[in-house]
Design a protein around this motif. Structure first.
Motif, PDB file in Angstrom:
ATOM      1  N   TYR A  13      -4.755   4.336 -59.657  1.00  0.00           N
ATOM      2  CA  TYR A  13      -3.511   4.177 -58.107  1.00  0.00           C
ATOM      3  C   TYR A  13      -3.633   3.010 -57.403  1.00  0.00           C
ATOM      4  O   TYR A  13      -3.449   2.092 -56.714  1.00  0.00           O
ATOM      5  N   ASN A  14      -5.576   3.588 -57.002  1.00  0.00           N
ATOM      6  CA  ASN A  14      -6.299   2.664 -55.969  1.00  0.00           C
ATOM      7  C   ASN A  14      -6.259   0.905 -56.797  1.00  0.00           C
ATOM      8  O   ASN A  14      -6.076   0.368 -55.410  1.00  0.00           O
ATOM      9  N   TYR A  16      -4.586  -0.266 -58.672  1.00  0.00           N
ATOM     10  CA  TYR A  16      -3.513  -1.015 -59.617  1.00  0.00           C
ATOM     11  C   TYR A  16      -2.328  -1.050 -59.022  1.00  0.00           C
ATOM     12  O   TYR A  16      -1.117  -1.444 -59.349  1.00  0.00           O
ATOM     13  N   SER A  17      -1.714   0.012 -58.005  1.00  0.00           N
ATOM     14  CA  SER A  17      -1.220  -0.153 -57.958  1.00  0.00           C
ATOM     15  C   SER A  17       0.043  -0.894 -57.148  1.00  0.00           C
ATOM     16  O   SER A  17       1.295  -1.118 -56.632  1.00  0.00           O
ATOM     17  N   LEU A  21       3.092  -3.332 -58.102  1.00  0.00           N
ATOM     18  CA  LEU A  21       4.364  -2.769 -57.451  1.00  0.00           C
ATOM     19  C   LEU A  21       4.556  -4.239 -57.336  1.00  0.00           C
ATOM     20  O   LEU A  21       6.255  -4.577 -57.199  1.00  0.00           O
ATOM     21  N   GLU A  35       9.621   0.139 -55.661  1.00  0.00           N
ATOM     22  CA  GLU A  35       8.745   1.968 -54.829  1.00  0.00           C
ATOM     23  C   GLU A  35       8.946   2.619 -56.384  1.00  0.00           C
ATOM     24  O   GLU A  35       8.087   3.451 -56.789  1.00  0.00           O
ATOM     25  N   LEU A  38       7.615   2.585 -59.372  1.00  0.00           N
ATOM     26  CA  LEU A  38       6.190   2.406 -59.253  1.00  0.00           C
ATOM     27  C   LEU A  38       5.967   3.882 -59.281  1.00  0.00           C
ATOM     28  O   LEU A  38       5.536   4.393 -60.479  1.00  0.00           O
ATOM     29  N   SER A  39       6.609   5.003 -58.413  1.00  0.00           N
ATOM     30  CA  SER A  39       5.818   6.362 -58.590  1.00  0.00           C
ATOM     31  C   SER A  39       5.878   7.188 -59.938  1.00  0.00           C
ATOM     32  O   SER A  39       5.680   7.829 -60.277  1.00  0.00           O
ATOM     33  N   PHE A  42       3.515   5.942 -62.282  1.00  0.00           N
ATOM     34  CA  PHE A  42       2.165   7.061 -62.522  1.00  0.00           C
ATOM     35  C   PHE A  42       3.020   7.943 -62.134  1.00  0.00           C
ATOM     36  O   PHE A  42       1.272   9.000 -62.357  1.00  0.00           O
ATOM     37  N   LEU A  63      -0.513  -0.184 -67.726  1.00  0.00           N
ATOM     38  CA  LEU A  63       0.381   0.113 -66.254  1.00  0.00           C
ATOM     39  C   LEU A  63       1.698  -0.621 -66.936  1.00  0.00           C
ATOM     40  O   LEU A  63       3.100   0.027 -66.411  1.00  0.00           O
TER      41      LEU A  63
END
Length: 154
Positions: A13-14, A16-17, A21, A35, A38-39, A42, A63
């Protein structure tokens, strides 16, 4: 979920988020909806961690694949929408490379790239051969490649 699994998801997450997004936003053109997707991606990552650990696997590409699988629902909703103006606001309509393609090339490219349809399913849907679909997709990539090469020259 064990601590190591949780740490692995947090690391992905840190890393590639923000990039993912942006990728999703380019498709949906709406930040709150992007968003949400994205959620959703993940939320599925813990179940897919084994895929991320395979040799030769790019985490961001994995991803993106997961996001495309989620975005299929977005496109299905648009296809069922009677307000076709929604299509006009999507990014590929104003994409400089896609606008260089014929309508058939645009359709094939968008079906494969944005909707993750296979060449076989597109061939059946459009009453064409898989060979025609693959040839058309190659033409699309040639248009994109030539467009990028022309940009570098100027």
């Amino acid at each position: 979920m064990g601590q190591s699994k949780s740490a692995a998801v947090l690391n992905l997450y840190n890393s590639y988020s923000a990039k993912l997004l942006g990728y999703i936003y380019e498709v949906v053109q709406n930040k709150p909806i992007a968003e949400q997707y994205l959620s959703a991606v993940f939320n599925d990552v813990p179940n897919e961690l084994e895929e991320f650990s395979k040799s030769g696997t790019s985490a961001f590409c994995r991803l993106q694949i997961m996001a495309r699988e989620k975005l299929v629902h977005f496109f299905e909703a648009l296809e069922n929408d009677t307000d076709k103006r929604a299509w006009e606001n999507l990014p590929w309509v104003n994409n400089r490379y896609v606008t260089l393609m014929t309508p058939f090339q645009q359709q094939v490219f968008c079906y494969i790239h944005y909707q993750c349809k296979s060449a076989g399913s597109i061939a059946i849907e459009l009453n064409k051969t898989e060979e025609e679909i693959r040839k058309t997709l190659k033409e699309c990539f040639t248009i994109i490649r030539n467009g990028r090469n022309n940009e570098r020259v100027h």
